[in-house]
Design a protein around this motif. Structure first.
Motif, PDB file in Angstrom:
ATOM      1  N   ARG A 148      17.529  -5.036  12.342  1.00  0.00           N
ATOM      2  CA  ARG A 148      17.258  -4.955  10.912  1.00  0.00           C
ATOM      3  C   ARG A 148      17.347  -3.507  10.435  1.00  0.00           C
ATOM      4  N   LEU A 149      17.906  -3.328   9.250  1.00  0.00           N
ATOM      5  CA  LEU A 149      17.933  -2.016   8.622  1.00  0.00           C
ATOM      6  C   LEU A 149      16.622  -1.812   7.876  1.00  0.00           C
ATOM      7  N   MET A 150      15.909  -0.751   8.243  1.00  0.00           N
ATOM      8  CA  MET A 150      14.609  -0.466   7.656  1.00  0.00           C
ATOM      9  C   MET A 150      14.611   0.952   7.099  1.00  0.00           C
ATOM     10  N   ILE A 151      13.545   1.320   6.405  1.00  0.00           N
ATOM     11  CA  ILE A 151      13.465   2.638   5.784  1.00  0.00           C
ATOM     12  C   ILE A 151      12.234   3.365   6.322  1.00  0.00           C
ATOM     13  N   ALA A 152      12.429   4.623   6.722  1.00  0.00           N
ATOM     14  CA  ALA A 152      11.338   5.447   7.253  1.00  0.00           C
ATOM     15  C   ALA A 152      10.512   5.976   6.085  1.00  0.00           C
ATOM     16  N   GLN A 153       9.411   5.301   5.779  1.00  0.00           N
ATOM     17  CA  GLN A 153       8.613   5.647   4.601  1.00  0.00           C
ATOM     18  C   GLN A 153       7.156   5.930   4.918  1.00  0.00           C
ATOM     19  N   ASP A 154       6.826   6.032   6.198  1.00  0.00           N
ATOM     20  CA  ASP A 154       5.429   6.224   6.562  1.00  0.00           C
ATOM     21  C   ASP A 154       5.351   7.009   7.860  1.00  0.00           C
ATOM     22  N   PRO A 179       0.830  -1.203   0.000  1.00  0.00           N
ATOM     23  CA  PRO A 179       0.000   0.000   0.000  1.00  0.00           C
ATOM     24  C   PRO A 179       0.866   1.255   0.000  1.00  0.00           C
ATOM     25  N   LEU A 180       0.248   2.374  -0.334  1.00  0.00           N
ATOM     26  CA  LEU A 180       0.975   3.639  -0.355  1.00  0.00           C
ATOM     27  C   LEU A 180       1.223   4.119   1.069  1.00  0.00           C
ATOM     28  N   GLY A 181       2.437   4.595   1.320  1.00  0.00           N
ATOM     29  CA  GLY A 181       2.775   5.187   2.600  1.00  0.00           C
ATOM     30  C   GLY A 181       2.736   6.699   2.524  1.00  0.00           C
ATOM     31  N   ALA A 182       3.312   7.363   3.496  1.00  0.00           N
ATOM     32  CA  ALA A 182       3.274   8.821   3.573  1.00  0.00           C
ATOM     33  C   ALA A 182       4.015   9.490   2.426  1.00  0.00           C
ATOM     34  N   MET A 183       4.932   8.768   1.780  1.00  0.00           N
ATOM     35  CA  MET A 183       5.667   9.333   0.659  1.00  0.00           C
ATOM     36  C   MET A 183       4.980   9.026  -0.674  1.00  0.00           C
ATOM     37  N   ASN A 184       3.753   8.509  -0.591  1.00  0.00           N
ATOM     38  CA  ASN A 184       2.951   8.202  -1.774  1.00  0.00           C
ATOM     39  C   ASN A 184       3.611   7.143  -2.647  1.00  0.00           C
ATOM     40  N   ARG A 185       4.370   6.255  -2.034  1.00  0.00           N
ATOM     41  CA  ARG A 185       4.987   5.113  -2.700  1.00  0.00           C
ATOM     42  C   ARG A 185       4.632   3.850  -1.921  1.00  0.00           C
ATOM     43  N   SER A 186       4.700   2.714  -2.581  1.00  0.00           N
ATOM     44  CA  SER A 186       4.387   1.458  -1.910  1.00  0.00           C
ATOM     45  C   SER A 186       5.392   1.156  -0.808  1.00  0.00           C
ATOM     46  N   VAL A 187       4.885   0.714   0.326  1.00  0.00           N
ATOM     47  CA  VAL A 187       5.747   0.338   1.446  1.00  0.00           C
ATOM     48  C   VAL A 187       6.095  -1.145   1.324  1.00  0.00           C
ATOM     49  N   THR A 188       7.150  -1.539   2.028  1.00  0.00           N
ATOM     50  CA  THR A 188       7.711  -2.885   1.904  1.00  0.00           C
ATOM     51  C   THR A 188       7.579  -3.632   3.223  1.00  0.00           C
ATOM     52  N   ALA A 189       7.022  -4.835   3.163  1.00  0.00           N
ATOM     53  CA  ALA A 189       6.824  -5.629   4.376  1.00  0.00           C
ATOM     54  C   ALA A 189       8.144  -5.892   5.076  1.00  0.00           C
ATOM     55  N   LYS A 190       8.180  -5.606   6.376  1.00  0.00           N
ATOM     56  CA  LYS A 190       9.309  -5.850   7.272  1.00  0.00           C
ATOM     57  C   LYS A 190      10.562  -5.058   6.912  1.00  0.00           C
ATOM     58  N   ARG A 191      10.417  -4.064   6.014  1.00  0.00           N
ATOM     59  CA  ARG A 191      11.527  -3.144   5.738  1.00  0.00           C
ATOM     60  C   ARG A 191      11.088  -1.690   5.818  1.00  0.00           C
ATOM     61  N   THR A 192       9.786  -1.447   5.954  1.00  0.00           N
ATOM     62  CA  THR A 192       9.267  -0.093   6.111  1.00  0.00           C
ATOM     63  C   THR A 192       8.837   0.123   7.551  1.00  0.00           C
ATOM     64  N   TYR A 227      11.548  14.044  13.965  1.00  0.00           N
ATOM     65  CA  TYR A 227      12.864  13.586  14.400  1.00  0.00           C
ATOM     66  C   TYR A 227      13.580  12.745  13.345  1.00  0.00           C
ATOM     67  N   THR A 228      12.831  11.982  12.587  1.00  0.00           N
ATOM     68  CA  THR A 228      13.414  11.062  11.610  1.00  0.00           C
ATOM     69  C   THR A 228      12.993  11.478  10.208  1.00  0.00           C
ATOM     70  N   PRO A 229      13.933  11.841   9.338  1.00  0.00           N
ATOM     71  CA  PRO A 229      13.556  12.269   7.981  1.00  0.00           C
ATOM     72  C   PRO A 229      12.894  11.139   7.208  1.00  0.00           C
ATOM     73  N   LEU A 230      11.813  11.455   6.533  1.00  0.00           N
ATOM     74  CA  LEU A 230      11.176  10.455   5.685  1.00  0.00           C
ATOM     75  C   LEU A 230      12.119  10.068   4.556  1.00  0.00           C
ATOM     76  N   GLY A 231      12.245   8.769   4.325  1.00  0.00           N
ATOM     77  CA  GLY A 231      13.152   8.246   3.320  1.00  0.00           C
ATOM     78  C   GLY A 231      14.481   7.790   3.872  1.00  0.00           C
ATOM     79  N   ALA A 232      14.755   8.093   5.149  1.00  0.00           N
ATOM     80  CA  ALA A 232      16.049   7.755   5.737  1.00  0.00           C
ATOM     81  C   ALA A 232      16.111   6.282   6.141  1.00  0.00           C
ATOM     82  N   PRO A 233      17.281   5.643   6.001  1.00  0.00           N
ATOM     83  CA  PRO A 233      17.477   4.306   6.582  1.00  0.00           C
ATOM     84  C   PRO A 233      17.506   4.408   8.104  1.00  0.00           C
ATOM     85  N   VAL A 234      16.957   3.418   8.773  1.00  0.00           N
ATOM     86  CA  VAL A 234      16.903   3.398  10.236  1.00  0.00           C
ATOM     87  C   VAL A 234      17.263   1.996  10.713  1.00  0.00           C
TER      88      VAL A 234
END
Length: 345
Positions: free
Chosen positions: A287-293, A248-261, A268-275
């Motif tokens: 796990r390295l995940m991406i802040a996309q929502d 589904p679309l996340g806050a960045m209007n792109r599809s989010v990824t299971a167990k990586r988003t 505090y955390t920039p959208l799109g940043a690795p976390v």
């Protein structure tokens, strides 16, 4: 959790002003300080990063996205061009989970498929608040006016679909359609879990989405009244531009990824940043995940919601997650040193 990129950026700008006045520390760490860093599958994180990094316009981020698109070794890429930044205030770390529900439904009503998903009427867009949940579901205003998107077979699952804000409908043919948040009636959300605790039916530690669903289904009349306790009502829209097999679309209007988003607080955390996520408690993982929502309940520098995927299994896993740990944001090197509040050693 669905917002357009510009809305998310505006949210970040407004929230950042508030965060700047708080007692927040930014400490640069080494990659050796990250528990389990060497054992992650960094390629999966790089794939998720590439979904949203083309939308990052800041020069620090756009140059790194260009490098990421050249198919580098993932672990080396993150270690060479980022620095781990631990961002903290007085709040404790907390990880929860979310998912995309999948309901059984149809594009026309029947004896089985009786509960409609509505698109938002024009009057509801200008009236704030509009009709309550009870008035919408028991009155005649919505009937026969073409507001229905689809009909599903379970009113309780529909209620929780509204809480999630997006999901998929599995049609009798096996085809799936996706729906997303399309507006609300403007009434404040009231937790039915809290209401069950207030009534003495459950203790706070016993309440979960599955527990609530089962109680409502065992007590259909009282259960319907319990759902009416929440006057907030969510309308939907068809999301046909996103393939059903994609996230589904996340806050960045792109599809989010299971167990990586993850969904984060963009103050505090920039959208799109690795976390880097170090989740403790039951079934711990690093796990390295991406802040996309983002999410209305996700507040603070050490708060994140892990996206588990679509369907019942993902929902059960997401509903069980409520654990402590630590999250460390990976920032471009220059930005990390520019924002550090403690001397780098």
């Amino acid at each position: 959790m669905i917002r357009h990129l510009w809305a998310a950026i505006c949210l970040w700008m407004l929230a950042a002003a508030t965060a700047a006045s708080e007692d927040v520390t930014h400490k640069i760490l080494e990659f050796d300080d990250l528990e389990g860093w060497n054992f992650d599958t960094h390629e999966r994180a790089l794939e998720a990063f590439l979904v949203t990094c083309p939308d990052l316009r800041d020069p620090d981020w756009s140059s790194l996205c260009a490098l990421a698109q050249q198919n580098p070794d993932a672990k080396t890429f993150f270690e060479l061009f980022f620095r781990p930044m631990l961002i903290e205030n007085d709040s404790k770390a907390l990880f929860t989970g979310y998912f995309e529900p999948e309901l059984d439904g149809a594009l026309s009503p029947s004896a089985r498929y009786r509960y409609p998903l509505y698109r938002e009427p024009e009057v509801a867009k200008v009236a704030n608040p509009w009709l309550t949940r009870r008035e919408i579901e028991t009155g005649d205003y919505m009937n026969g006016k073409g507001y229905e998107i689809a009909w599903v077979d379970d009113p309780v699952e529909l209620f929780f679909l509204q809480i999630q804000g997006s999901g998929r409908i599995r049609l009798p043919s096996g085809r799936r359609i996706r729906v997303g948040y399309g507006g609300s009636n403007g009434h404040p959300y009231r937790s039915i879990g809290v209401e069950l605790v207030r009534r003495g039916i459950y203790k706070p530690h016993q309440v979960s989405a599955e527990v609530i669903k089962n109680w409502v289904k065992r007590n259909p009349q009282e259960g319907r009244e319990l759902l009416f306790h929440n006057p907030s009502y969510v309308f939907f829209r068809r999301v046909d531009q996103v393939p059903p097999e994609a996230g589904p679309l996340g806050a960045m209007n792109r599809s989010v990824t299971a167990k990586r988003t993850i969904a984060v607080d963009p103050a505090y955390t920039p959208l799109g940043a690795p976390v880097w996520v170090e989740k403790k408690g039951a079934d711990p993982f690093n796990r390295l995940m991406i802040a996309q929502d983002t999410g209305s309940a996700i507040k603070g520098p050490q708060r994140a919601d892990v996206f588990f995927g679509t369907g019942d299994a993902a929902g059960k896993a997401a509903g069980m997650l409520k654990d402590p740990g630590r999250m460390v944001v990976l920032l471009p090197i220059q930005r990390a040193f520019a924002t550090a509040t403690e001397p780098y050693q």
